[in-house]
Design a protein around this motif. Structure first.
Motif, short mmCIF file in Angstrom:
data_model
loop_
_atom_site.label_atom_id
_atom_site.label_comp_id
_atom_site.label_asym_id
_atom_site.label_seq_id
_atom_site.Cartn_x
_atom_site.Cartn_y
_atom_site.Cartn_z
N PHE A 5 0.83 -1.18 0.05
CA PHE A 5 -0.01 0.03 -0.05
C PHE A 5 0.72 1.45 -0.10
N ASP A 6 0.20 2.38 -0.61
CA ASP A 6 1.11 3.60 -0.37
C ASP A 6 0.70 4.34 0.68
N HIS A 7 2.01 4.23 1.59
CA HIS A 7 1.90 5.06 2.66
C HIS A 7 2.21 6.40 2.76
N ALA A 8 1.49 7.63 2.98
CA ALA A 8 1.88 8.86 2.59
C ALA A 8 1.56 9.79 3.87
N PRO A 9 2.19 9.76 4.98
CA PRO A 9 1.99 10.42 5.89
C PRO A 9 2.09 12.02 5.79
N ALA A 35 6.29 4.76 15.12
CA ALA A 35 5.13 3.64 14.86
C ALA A 35 5.80 2.56 14.96
N ASP A 37 4.32 -0.28 13.07
CA ASP A 37 4.27 -0.40 11.62
C ASP A 37 3.92 0.98 11.11
N PRO A 38 3.79 1.14 9.66
CA PRO A 38 3.41 2.40 9.10
C PRO A 38 2.12 2.73 9.53
N GLY A 39 2.01 3.97 10.29
CA GLY A 39 0.71 4.68 10.80
C GLY A 39 0.09 3.73 11.85
N ASP A 40 0.88 3.00 12.39
CA ASP A 40 0.36 2.22 13.81
C ASP A 40 0.97 2.70 14.72
#
Length: 90
Positions: A5-9, A35, A37-40
């Motif tokens: 997935f494309d993670h774009a914070p 985090a 994991d990405p975003g977690d």
């Protein structure tokens, strides 16, 4: 094949950081939650801010003509484990 997935914070800029810090006393320690994991942030690891350096990131020339190099000025914040006692690693 693994799903991706494309993670774009939203990456903060200096103005956002200044606004967040404006009412804090000068001796307030800065803690950073990384985090798991990405975003977690449910299982984040807490670290403390220990240093900061102004950096210039350079990317190599592109394959386009004319060739060009891209750069970005940024501030890198360095975090370390929180103060405490830890087992020595062999």
């Amino acid at each position: 094949m693994t799903d991706v997935f494309d993670h774009a914070p939203q990456v903060w800029n200096a103005a956002q950081l200044r606004a967040a810090l404006k009412d804090l006393p000068d001796d307030t320690p800065i803690h950073i939650g990384v985090a798991e994991d990405p975003g977690d942030f449910g299982g984040y690891r807490e670290s403390v801010l220990v240093d900061a350096h102004h950096v210039e990131n350079w990317w190599p020339a592109t394959g386009t003509t004319p060739e060009r190099a891209e750069k970005e000025k940024a501030l890198t914040l360095f975090a370390d484990w929180t103060p405490g006692e830890y087992d020595l690693l062999d």
